[in-house]
Motif scaffolding. Structure first.
Motif, PDB file in Angstrom:
ATOM      1  N   PRO A 293       0.844  -1.202   0.000  1.00 45.23           N
ATOM      2  CA  PRO A 293       0.000   0.000   0.000  1.00 45.23           C
ATOM      3  C   PRO A 293       0.874   1.244   0.000  1.00 45.23           C
ATOM      4  O   PRO A 293       1.850   1.326   0.760  1.00 45.23           O
ATOM      5  N   ASP A 294       0.574   2.221  -0.910  1.00 48.72           N
ATOM      6  CA  ASP A 294       1.381   3.447  -1.009  1.00 48.72           C
ATOM      7  C   ASP A 294       0.428   4.597  -1.309  1.00 48.72           C
ATOM      8  O   ASP A 294       0.232   4.991  -2.469  1.00 48.72           O
ATOM      9  N   PRO A 295      -0.205   5.155  -0.291  1.00 48.88           N
ATOM     10  CA  PRO A 295      -1.188   6.230  -0.487  1.00 48.88           C
ATOM     11  C   PRO A 295      -0.626   7.425  -1.243  1.00 48.88           C
ATOM     12  O   PRO A 295      -1.311   8.043  -2.065  1.00 48.88           O
ATOM     13  N   ALA A 296       0.640   7.752  -0.996  1.00 45.73           N
ATOM     14  CA  ALA A 296       1.215   8.918  -1.663  1.00 45.73           C
ATOM     15  C   ALA A 296       1.330   8.681  -3.179  1.00 45.73           C
ATOM     16  O   ALA A 296       1.008   9.548  -4.005  1.00 45.73           O
ATOM     17  N   ARG A 297       1.820   7.485  -3.535  1.00 52.14           N
ATOM     18  CA  ARG A 297       1.949   7.157  -4.957  1.00 52.14           C
ATOM     19  C   ARG A 297       0.578   7.075  -5.619  1.00 52.14           C
ATOM     20  O   ARG A 297       0.396   7.528  -6.751  1.00 52.14           O
ATOM     21  N   LEU A 298      -0.401   6.528  -4.892  1.00 52.35           N
ATOM     22  CA  LEU A 298      -1.754   6.432  -5.446  1.00 52.35           C
ATOM     23  C   LEU A 298      -2.311   7.822  -5.733  1.00 52.35           C
ATOM     24  O   LEU A 298      -2.907   8.062  -6.785  1.00 52.35           O
ATOM     25  N   ALA A 299      -2.083   8.764  -4.829  1.00 54.27           N
ATOM     26  CA  ALA A 299      -2.573  10.125  -5.039  1.00 54.27           C
ATOM     27  C   ALA A 299      -1.904  10.757  -6.256  1.00 54.27           C
ATOM     28  O   ALA A 299      -2.533  11.467  -7.055  1.00 54.27           O
ATOM     29  N   GLU A 300      -0.584  10.504  -6.392  1.00 55.96           N
ATOM     30  CA  GLU A 300       0.143  11.052  -7.551  1.00 55.96           C
ATOM     31  C   GLU A 300      -0.394  10.481  -8.856  1.00 55.96           C
ATOM     32  O   GLU A 300      -0.597  11.210  -9.836  1.00 55.96           O
ATOM     33  N   VAL A 301      -0.649   9.161  -8.874  1.00 61.36           N
ATOM     34  CA  VAL A 301      -1.189   8.527 -10.092  1.00 61.36           C
ATOM     35  C   VAL A 301      -2.560   9.082 -10.422  1.00 61.36           C
ATOM     36  O   VAL A 301      -2.890   9.363 -11.591  1.00 61.36           O
TER      37      VAL A 301
END
Length: 576
Positions: A293-301
């Motif tokens: 899980p990587d919330p920061a990367r998900l937000a960037e995508v």
């Protein structure tokens, strides 16, 4: 030349074979006997429009076939070669059929061709002139072509057409560039916005698909890890896992192999299955560890996907369309910012093409100017011999406002056919008969440059008679020194000057009217000339007058003028 014309089931003709010879040929006969039918059949053979009306009543089709000797005619061979046609020993056979249904077919030397190809070949073989065809003299383009042929200026005319085409192409390109630059200038601010927006996004082809897949993995990371762990456990469980059970099966099959070597392949299959499943278990373990899980990367995508979506909504619908829009907008901006260089190059090219066009036009004008006087003088010298004693022709060159593919001037034939009258355009002063005689005068002058071997004249004798008829006959006979001449005539003076005389007659066969032709010589020709003089073909007076006319053809040049005067007087007394 035209060697033989065969006609079958055409109008009143059942079957006719018309043999022609070199030199001057004439076709004569009573009014209504079928002379015009033969001319119509020849026109059909040369590509004129076909109609079911020409088929003889009760027959399935009409057939016209002509045999030509075109040996030594490279321009004819070139046309045939361009259409993949052969001409053995220079012999060309044209054939045209018209069915009673109206369907028409054409052949050249046995090969089926279109009517257009037939006409193209026919134009190189026969030049057909009648009252209608003489009307082409009234066309400005025809007069220009006649002058160019006489001047030998076809190369200059072609060079001008090519130079003008290059000038027109350069002019169109420059004008098109100017239109596009003007349109781009009006949209420049919007184009800069589009280019900045798309370039700023730094798009990569296919990244919308890649981002969608990555977003799905990040959104379901916990579930993906759990599912991969479950699958790996199902394979590796020590007691009930797939690998443990498969290992037990392999052990049993290995024992079978020791007892029965025929089980070796089965044991090998189990070995392979164990290796595949073991590799799959390791891969699932690695996959489970990689999914974090990587919330920061998900937000960037998600932000990147939203940007792509907005661009696709404005410039799409696909990412490839967005990128193409950016390229097109950048190209339009280049027209505004750097198009001046292209415009200057096109202006230079146009200026060079204009110079070439002006030079080519000047060369053509020079050839026309030099030839116009010579052509006018040559035709004017022939007119008195054709019954127009006061006739004179001037070839006028009238400058145009601008150079066209046809030149820097219009060509107009202006004539004076009667004393005391001003010269006028040919169309305003000439009757049908006068037009035909002017055409004959031109053909006589153009004989050296005219490459069509056979000239056909129909109704060139309209509105003339007496001594003028003899002069027209003389002109045709002189023209026959360089061409085969075939004339359809009502005048005995013209018929008497021919080298070869064919008579057409109409008769009833089996209750059906039909037309036939036959060559006439000797006494038969005397009788036909006597009939044409208007007297009794069997009378001694009529025959004597006919012999006088025929003597003109055989008389030496030094005595021919006296013979012509006597024959003209003979015709007059016969008519009285």
């Amino acid at each position: 030349m035209l060697v033989e014309l065969r006609i079958r089931d055409f109008a009143l003709i059942e079957h006719v074979t018309l043999a022609l010879a070199p030199g001057f040929n004439v076709l004569t006969g009573e009014t209504g006997a079928g002379k015009s039918i033969i001319v119509g059949a020849l026109g059909l053979l040369l590509g004129e429009r076909a109609s079911a009306d020409v088929v003889r009543t009760g027959r399935d089709k009409a057939v016209v076939e002509g045999t030509f000797d075109a040996a030594g005619r490279p321009e004819v061979a070139a046309v045939l070669d361009a259409h993949g046609l052969d001409a053995e020993d220079g012999t060309i056979v044209l054939r045209r059929e018209v069915a009673s249904t109206g369907r028409a077919r054409a052949w050249v030397n046995g090969t089926s061709v279109t009517a257009g190809v037939l006409a193209e070949v026919g134009r190189r073989l026969v030049d057909l002139h009648g009252q209608h065809e003489a009307q082409t003299l009234l066309d400005d383009g025809s007069q220009r072509d006649i002058l160019d042929a006489f001047a030998g200026a076809q190369a200059e005319a072609q060079a001008l057409r090519e130079a003008h085409a290059a000038l027109s192409a350069a002019r169109r390109e420059r004008e098109d560039l100017e239109r596009r630059r003007a349109a781009a200038a009006k949209r420049a601010d919007w184009l800069r916005h589009v280019v900045g927006e798309i370039d700023g996004a730094r798009l990569v082809a296919g990244e919308d698909v890649t981002l969608e897949e990555e977003a799905r993995r990040l959104e379901h990371a916990d579930e993906l890890r759990a599912l991969a762990g479950q699958a790996m456990a199902a394979l590796e469980d020590d007691d009930d896992g797939a690998l443990a059970r498969l290992a037990a099966a392999r052990k049993a099959v290995a024992h079978l192999e020791r007892l029965d070597p025929g089980n070796a392949e089965r044991r090998q299959q189990l070995d392979g299955a164990l290796d595949v499943l073991a590799a799959l278990a390791r891969d699932l373990g690695g996959y489970a560890e990689s999914v974090e899980p990587d919330p920061a990367r998900l937000a960037e995508v998600q932000r990147r996907r939203e940007l792509l979506y907005r661009l696709q909504q404005k410039h799409g619908p696909t990412l490839a369309d967005v990128m193409r829009t950016g390229e097109e907008a950048r190209a339009e901006l280049d027209l505004v910012e750097a198009g001046g260089l292209d415009a200057r190059a096109l202006e230079a090219r146009e200026a060079a093409a204009l110079h070439d066009t002006e030079a080519a036009a000047a060369a053509l004008t020079g050839r026309r100017t030099e030839a116009a006087g010579r052509l006018a003088a040559a035709v004017s010298a022939v007119l008195p011999a054709l019954g127009m004693a006061d006739g004179a022709v001037r070839v006028a060159l009238e400058p145009k406002a601008a150079i066209t593919p046809d030149g820097a001037e219009d060509v107009a034939f202006r004539v004076r056919l009667n004393a005391g009258h001003d010269e006028r355009p040919l169309a305003r002063v000439a009757s049908g008969g006068e037009l035909a005689r002017v055409m004959l005068a031109l053909k006589s002058v153009l004989a050296r440059v005219d490459r069509v071997p056979t000239l056909v004249f129909d109704e060139v004798d309209a509105g003339i008679g007496g001594a003028v008829g003899l002069k027209v006959g003389d002109a045709m006979r002189a023209l026959a020194a360089t061409h085969q001449v075939f004339a359809i005539t009502h005048l005995p003076q013209i018929a008497a000057r021919a080298h070869h005389h064919v008579q057409v007659a109409k008769a009833a066969k089996g209750g059906v009217t039909t037309t036939d032709v036959a060559a006439v010589v000797g006494e038969a020709r005397e009788r036909e000339i006597a009939r044409m003089l208007g007297g009794d073909a069997d009378s001694d007076v009529g025959r004597a007058h006919a012999r006088e006319l025929l003597a003109v053809s055989a008389a030496p040049a030094s005595t021919s003028a006296t013979a012509r005067r006597r024959s003209s007087s003979a015709e007059g007394s016969s008519r009285r």
